[in-house]
Design an enzyme around this catalytic site. Structure first.
Site, PDB file in Angstrom:
ATOM      1  N   LYS A  56      -6.089  -2.127  -1.232  1.00 26.81           N
ATOM      2  CA  LYS A  56      -7.000  -1.978  -0.095  1.00 26.81           C
ATOM      3  C   LYS A  56      -7.603  -3.317   0.303  1.00 26.81           C
ATOM      4  O   LYS A  56      -7.713  -3.643   1.484  1.00 26.81           O
ATOM      5  CB  LYS A  56      -8.141  -1.002  -0.459  1.00 26.81           C
ATOM      6  N   ASP A  97     -13.585   5.806   2.341  1.00 26.51           N
ATOM      7  CA  ASP A  97     -12.424   5.760   3.232  1.00 26.51           C
ATOM      8  C   ASP A  97     -11.713   7.112   3.305  1.00 26.51           C
ATOM      9  O   ASP A  97     -11.185   7.481   4.345  1.00 26.51           O
ATOM     10  CB  ASP A  97     -11.460   4.664   2.773  1.00 26.51           C
ATOM     11  N   ASP A  98     -11.688   7.849   2.196  1.00 26.66           N
ATOM     12  CA  ASP A  98     -10.991   9.141   2.179  1.00 26.66           C
ATOM     13  C   ASP A  98     -11.691  10.151   3.090  1.00 26.66           C
ATOM     14  O   ASP A  98     -11.033  10.995   3.708  1.00 26.66           O
ATOM     15  CB  ASP A  98     -10.932   9.692   0.750  1.00 26.66           C
ATOM     16  N   ARG A 122      -8.522  10.713  -8.449  1.00 25.74           N
ATOM     17  CA  ARG A 122      -7.680  11.396  -7.445  1.00 25.74           C
ATOM     18  C   ARG A 122      -6.920  10.331  -6.655  1.00 25.74           C
ATOM     19  O   ARG A 122      -7.209  10.069  -5.499  1.00 25.74           O
ATOM     20  CB  ARG A 122      -8.557  12.243  -6.512  1.00 25.74           C
ATOM     21  N   GLU A 142     -13.371   4.817  -3.256  1.00 24.83           N
ATOM     22  CA  GLU A 142     -11.951   5.058  -2.995  1.00 24.83           C
ATOM     23  C   GLU A 142     -11.352   5.988  -4.050  1.00 24.83           C
ATOM     24  O   GLU A 142     -11.467   5.727  -5.248  1.00 24.83           O
ATOM     25  CB  GLU A 142     -11.212   3.704  -3.009  1.00 24.83           C
ATOM     26  N   ASP A 143     -10.746   7.066  -3.600  1.00 20.55           N
ATOM     27  CA  ASP A 143      -9.989   7.982  -4.475  1.00 20.55           C
ATOM     28  C   ASP A 143     -10.819   8.548  -5.628  1.00 20.55           C
ATOM     29  O   ASP A 143     -10.343   8.631  -6.769  1.00 20.55           O
ATOM     30  CB  ASP A 143      -8.715   7.287  -4.989  1.00 20.55           C
ATOM     31  N   TYR A 160       0.848  -1.198   0.000  1.00 18.68           N
ATOM     32  CA  TYR A 160       0.000   0.000   0.000  1.00 18.68           C
ATOM     33  C   TYR A 160       0.880   1.244   0.000  1.00 18.68           C
ATOM     34  O   TYR A 160       2.006   1.210  -0.471  1.00 18.68           O
ATOM     35  CB  TYR A 160      -1.018  -0.055   1.150  1.00 18.68           C
ATOM     36  N   ASN A 180      -0.277  11.967   1.752  1.00 16.47           N
ATOM     37  CA  ASN A 180       0.500  10.860   1.179  1.00 16.47           C
ATOM     38  C   ASN A 180       0.848  11.170  -0.275  1.00 16.47           C
ATOM     39  O   ASN A 180       0.140  11.937  -0.917  1.00 16.47           O
ATOM     40  CB  ASN A 180      -0.325   9.561   1.220  1.00 16.47           C
TER      41      ASN A 180
END
Length: 570
Positions: free
Chosen positions: A189, A284-285, A171, A261-262, A118, A426
């Site tokens: 993930k 999750d973000d 993203r 996610e993203d 990850y 990150n």
């Protein structure tokens, strides 16, 4: 029947059971196929009896080795690589060759291998995904599949899916639009859902929705694996997502957890608010990050003193992560004090690319920033905002490296005995400041955490161990809690329960070493506790469908967790 209550149409109660299995669904004349099936392949660990029973004689060298020895050899080999991406490729090859050995390796060496599978290495893997692509590791749904998404889902060989991680690649981490190459994120993930949370690998499904990319480099890259067109937006985009969400529910039922996610900010908030009432969805973000950071803050209070409401918070970055964390802090503050959440929000300030978010800017703000526009004169820079508001907690979610400058950090140290500084962006290159900078500029007084890992810092003869506010602390346990309770919706109180459960796992010994997050070596134990608290909250809220409620949820969570030890074949 599920525990004597609900019909188990999707086979969910058998999700993590270990049974003595026969690896064949049909009769065979050779075990050659077995050696190429990652779920059942054991390499040189097949016993003499298994080699005879499954036609493996001669297909393997004569020696028999244990899983532990295989693990030792692979770790030795991985450590020979000097380029992190080579380790990533070696781990992905292992996952496609021997699934159980892959998870055994990851579980037993989690602190060493987590950054490989990850963040930060997965970011580089996504950037080069077209070049390193070998075998498909999930489902690709593109604009070409409009009107046929249900058929595409049926092409996936597994039927009993419990967790889906889906991205549109717009993203990816702090790296921007990587289009179809964002598949590395759902794959990574879900490997953590299994390794850290114990969700069965065959119950996990990574999905990338390809609606094009606006990344010129990828559009001109002959090795790019996605649609070579500009990103679809507006009605075309939302129609595809609507069809996808409907098809998932139709194919896998009400209780499949869909983790967004993203996605880019504008879509992430819209999708979460649109589908949170009708589907079991989690971002999750926005929510996972918030839950982990809140746990870090609850733990940090034991070091700096006071309650959440006694502190003032300043964020650099007002996107998904920043506003998500801010909202969860305000919600927990409101629960602790019985003060309306609107008043609690006034303790939290956000700075975006245009400066401090204030009332006079409200008309021009995106909807998710508006609750954070407070009465104050406009401020253009972070340093001005720090000097005017005098926060006790500074949190970076900007995605821009080195924005917590020496002046900003020294200002925090000038009016706080123990300034709390979280630089969460990150990968490591995008972190707002390094651990060394935070400790040096505050004379070792900072309570520091980061999104990506930093090595311990020596300062004036003392060693400081920086905490890592990694979403992997929460989402695997959170997902397990949702699965074992048969929850049908995600409620904010379940996120708060996860935060409190994580904060409870920080020991006095950890605090003595300056840690505000527990070490990752205990992550499966931590995940079981988080799962139990999340499941308990789902039962309390009437959102759980797995009845009757187990007496000991921690033990039940542990019993449901996938273990990667080899199984014996008949």
């Amino acid at each position: 029947m599920a525990g004597g209550g609900v019909g188990d149409a999707y086979g969910e109660d058998r999700a993590t059971e270990e049974q003595l299995v026969t690896p064949w669904a049909f009769s065979v004349a050779s075990g050659y196929t077995l050696l190429r099936d990652p779920r059942h392949n054991k390499g040189l660990a097949f016993s003499e009896a298994e080699r005879d029973a499954h036609y493996l004689r001669g297909l393997l060298p004569p020696t028999i080795v244990s899983q532990e020895l295989q693990e030792k050899k692979l770790m030795h080999n991985l450590r020979q690589y000097t380029v992190p991406l080579q380790r990533y490729i070696a781990m992905m090859d292992l996952q496609e060759r021997n699934e159980r050995l892959f998870y055994k390796l990851l579980i037993d060496n989690v602190e060493e291998l987590l950054p490989v599978v990850y963040t930060p290495v997965v970011g580089e893997a996504c950037q080069k995904y077209g070049s390193i692509y070998r075998r498909p590791q999930g489902l690709y749904i593109s604009l070409k599949d409009k009107g046929k998404i249900l058929e595409v889902l049926k092409n996936w060989p597994e039927r009993s899916i419990q967790v889906i991680v889906v991205t549109d690649g717009e993203r990816i981490l702090g790296l921007g639009d990587l289009g179809c190459q964002g598949m590395g994120i759902p794959v990574g993930k879900l490997s953590l859902y299994t390794a850290l949370g114990g969700v069965r690998p065959s119950a996990c499904l990574p999905i990338t929705i390809d609606v094009g990319t606006n990344n010129e480099t990828l559009l001109n890259d002959e090795f790019y694996i996605g649609l070579k067109q500009r990103r679809a937006t507006g009605e075309e985009y939302h129609e595809l997502l609507e069809e996808f969400m409907t098809a998932v529910k139709q194919n896998y039922g009400e209780k499949v957890l869909i983790q967004f996610e993203d996605f880019a900010n504008h879509n992430a908030f819209d999708l979460l608010s649109k589908y949170s009432k009708s589907h079991l969805v989690f971002n999750d973000d926005i929510q996972g990050t918030a839950s982990v950071v809140l746990a870090g803050l609850i733990a940090a209070l034991k070091v700096v003193g006071g309650t959440l409401a006694d502190h003032t918070y300043l964020f650099l970055g007002a996107g998904e992560a920043g506003t998500g964390i801010a909202e969860l802090i305000a919600l927990e503050m409101s629960k602790q004090t019985d003060i309306p959440i609107e008043d609690c929000r006034k303790k939290v300030w956000l700075v975006d690319s245009k400066g401090l978010i204030v009332e006079s800017r409200k008309e021009s703000l995106q909807h998710f920033k508006q609750p954070w526009a407070h009465e104050h004169e406009p401020m253009k820079t972070l340093l001005e905002a720090v000097q005017a508001i005098k926060p006790t907690v500074l949190i970076g979610t900007s995605g821009v490296g080195r924005t917590f400058t020496k002046e900003v950090v020294e200002a925090m140290a000038s009016f706080n005995e123990r300034p709390v500084i979280f630089s969460l962006s990150n990968p490591t290159t995008h972190s707002e400041c390094t651990a060394e900078e935070a400790y040096t500029w505050t004379q070792g007084r900072a309570v520091f955490a980061s999104g990506s890992p930093f090595d311990p810092v020596e300062y004036e003869g003392k060693t400081y161990v920086p905490g890592q506010s990694n979403n992997a602390y929460v989402f695997p346990g959170f997902g397990l809690g949702v699965v074992i309770s048969g929850a049908i919706r995600v409620h904010d109180d379940m996120l708060l329960a996860a935060s409190r459960a994580l904060a409870e796992q920080v020991s006095e010994d950890n605090y003595a070493r300056g840690l505000i997050f527990p070490p990752f070596t205990n992550i499966r134990k931590i995940s079981a506790h988080i799962a139990a608290k999340v499941a308990a909250k789902a039962y309390d809220l009437g959102l759980a469908s797995r009845l009757p409620r187990p007496d000991d949820l921690v033990k039940y969570a542990e019993s449901c967790m996938y273990t990667p030890a080899y199984r014996s074949y008949r």
